[in-house]
Scaffold this active site. Structure first.
Site, PDB file in Angstrom:
ATOM      1  N   ASP A  67      24.266  25.092 -19.785  1.00 22.62           N
ATOM      2  CA  ASP A  67      23.332  26.052 -19.216  1.00 22.62           C
ATOM      3  C   ASP A  67      23.826  27.492 -19.322  1.00 22.62           C
ATOM      4  O   ASP A  67      25.000  27.740 -19.642  1.00 22.62           O
ATOM      5  CB  ASP A  67      23.042  25.697 -17.745  1.00 22.62           C
ATOM      6  CG  ASP A  67      24.279  25.243 -16.968  1.00 22.62           C
ATOM      7  OD1 ASP A  67      25.402  25.546 -17.410  1.00 22.62           O
ATOM      8  OD2 ASP A  67      24.125  24.584 -15.942  1.00 22.62           O
ATOM      9  N   ASN A 135      23.439  20.415  -3.895  1.00 21.76           N
ATOM     10  CA  ASN A 135      22.086  19.871  -3.683  1.00 21.76           C
ATOM     11  C   ASN A 135      21.771  18.733  -4.654  1.00 21.76           C
ATOM     12  O   ASN A 135      20.622  18.320  -4.783  1.00 21.76           O
ATOM     13  CB  ASN A 135      21.039  20.989  -3.833  1.00 21.76           C
ATOM     14  CG  ASN A 135      20.989  21.560  -5.246  1.00 21.76           C
ATOM     15  OD1 ASN A 135      21.757  21.151  -6.115  1.00 21.76           O
ATOM     16  ND2 ASN A 135      20.092  22.496  -5.490  1.00 21.76           N
ATOM     17  N   HIS A 137      22.240  18.816  -7.999  1.00 21.11           N
ATOM     18  CA  HIS A 137      21.833  19.188  -9.358  1.00 21.11           C
ATOM     19  C   HIS A 137      22.912  18.849 -10.386  1.00 21.11           C
ATOM     20  O   HIS A 137      24.098  18.790 -10.075  1.00 21.11           O
ATOM     21  CB  HIS A 137      21.381  20.662  -9.460  1.00 21.11           C
ATOM     22  CG  HIS A 137      22.464  21.698  -9.432  1.00 21.11           C
ATOM     23  ND1 HIS A 137      22.260  22.986  -8.943  1.00 21.11           N
ATOM     24  CD2 HIS A 137      23.760  21.691  -9.849  1.00 21.11           C
ATOM     25  CE1 HIS A 137      23.362  23.691  -9.069  1.00 21.11           C
ATOM     26  NE2 HIS A 137      24.289  22.930  -9.611  1.00 21.11           N
ATOM     27  N   GLU A 142      17.464  21.158 -10.848  1.00 16.45           N
ATOM     28  CA  GLU A 142      17.422  21.210  -9.388  1.00 16.45           C
ATOM     29  C   GLU A 142      16.576  20.051  -8.836  1.00 16.45           C
ATOM     30  O   GLU A 142      15.831  19.409  -9.595  1.00 16.45           O
ATOM     31  CB  GLU A 142      16.805  22.551  -8.958  1.00 16.45           C
ATOM     32  CG  GLU A 142      17.528  23.790  -9.493  1.00 16.45           C
ATOM     33  CD  GLU A 142      18.840  24.097  -8.777  1.00 16.45           C
ATOM     34  OE1 GLU A 142      19.500  23.172  -8.261  1.00 16.45           O
ATOM     35  OE2 GLU A 142      19.228  25.283  -8.761  1.00 16.45           O
TER      36      GLU A 142
HETATM   37  C1  F6R Z   1      27.543  24.639 -14.591  1.00 15.22           C
HETATM   38  C2  F6R Z   1      26.633  23.596 -14.121  1.00 15.22           C
HETATM   39  C3  F6R Z   1      26.460  23.304 -12.650  1.00 15.22           C
HETATM   40  C4  F6R Z   1      27.805  23.146 -11.930  1.00 15.22           C
HETATM   41  C5  F6R Z   1      27.586  22.827 -10.447  1.00 15.22           C
HETATM   42  C6  F6R Z   1      28.880  22.715  -9.697  1.00 15.22           C
HETATM   43  O1  F6R Z   1      27.529  24.724 -15.985  1.00 15.22           O
HETATM   44  O2  F6R Z   1      26.009  22.972 -14.916  1.00 15.22           O
HETATM   45  O3  F6R Z   1      25.712  22.133 -12.506  1.00 15.22           O
HETATM   46  O4  F6R Z   1      28.530  22.121 -12.542  1.00 15.22           O
HETATM   47  O5  F6R Z   1      26.793  23.831  -9.864  1.00 15.22           O
HETATM   48  O6  F6R Z   1      29.523  23.949  -9.699  1.00 15.22           O
HETATM   49  P1  F6R Z   1      30.992  24.123  -9.111  1.00 15.22           P
HETATM   50  O7  F6R Z   1      31.899  23.390 -10.007  1.00 15.22           O
HETATM   51  O8  F6R Z   1      31.232  25.624  -9.154  1.00 15.22           O
HETATM   52  O9  F6R Z   1      30.958  23.592  -7.721  1.00 15.22           O
END
Ligand code: F6R
Length: 242
Positions: A67, A135, A137, A142
């Site tokens: 992403d 959440n 995701h 989401e």
């Molecule tokens: C980032 C991504 C997100 C993160 C998720 C957890 O490329 O795809 O899904 O993996 O938000 O983020 P952290 O590791 O910062 O808790």
């Protein structure tokens, strides 16, 4: 799903780096699907170290990132392109023309999404690394995400904006939209490795592993994939209790 519980973040990072190293060494060339965020930083550090010491090479590796924020140029220090260069690409011997990240600055975002989905499919991801949102995701899919979604533009959930605001000077600077690979893109990978650390992930971990397969927790769609390994630290495991 295979679930591995580690004692702390350090061990989680070591196990993650080990799985990625095994993938790279046993399968040449390899296509890695990569994530940003805080969770993979420890593993990326270990991979950079192994490369520096000549124990590992990214020479035959291609990467596809999950992403990118819409509206941040790759030079912005919170863009995911910048993150990847800082934490991995600039420190290993990868051919940067073999690294791929959605272009959140594209004039035509729909076209960018369609061509990115096609690119990911044609490369064929061998091992997809995923973090987990508090959440539920994965990527930026989401709650409410559909199982058959391909790469698309998403409006970030308020909880994601709040979680990610820790990295910006002010919450008003967090982009509200992103390009993300869809659930169907993610499920196409041959193997999936999801990593989660910290108490704020415990509920999402529980829903992902033992809840119903439902878009209210997009990570629960991983239950449909035949080869998923989940690596948790004690805190992330605190509600699942494996
Ligand atoms: C980032 C991504 C997100 C993160 C998720 C957890 O490329 O795809 O899904 O993996 O938000 O983020 P952290 O590791 O910062 O808790």
């Amino acid at each position: 799903m295979k679930v591995i519980i580690t004692k702390d973040y350090q061990q989680l990072s070591a196990v993650t780096a080990e799985v990625i190293t095994k993938q790279i060494k046993q399968n040449t060339p390899s296509v890695l699907g990569l994530a940003t965020g805080s969770t993979p930083i420890g593993a990326y550090k270990l991979l950079c170290q192994a490369c520096k010491e000549g124990e590992l090479s990214f020479g035959k590796v291609s990467t596809v990132n999950l992403d990118e924020y819409v509206g941040l140029p790759s030079s912005h220090n919170q863009s995911y392109a910048y993150f990847m260069r800082k934490h991995l690409f600039d420190k290993v011997d990868i051919d940067q023309s073999n690294t791929h990240i959605p272009n959140g600055m594209a004039q035509n975002l729909q076209e960018e999404c369609a061509s990115y989905s096609k690119l990911a499919e044609s490369l064929g991801v061998d091992l997809q690394l995923l973090g987990l949102g508090s959440n539920g995701h994965i990527g930026f899919n989401e709650p409410g995400a559909s199982q058959d979604s391909s790469t698309h533009v998403v409006t970030l959930a308020q909880s994601t904006i709040l979680d990610n605001s820790r990295l910006f000077d002010d919450i008003s600077q967090v982009p509200t939209r992103a390009i993300t690979m869809g659930i169907a893109d993610i499920l196409r990978a041959k193997k999936i490795l999801l990593i989660a650390s910290g108490k704020n992930k415990a509920q999402a971990v529980l829903d992902m592993v033992s809840g119903p397969v439902d878009s209210s927790c997009p990570a629960s769609f991983l239950q449909l994939h035949p080869d998923v390994t989940v690596v948790l630290d004690q805190d992330a495991n605190s509600l699942l209790n494996y």
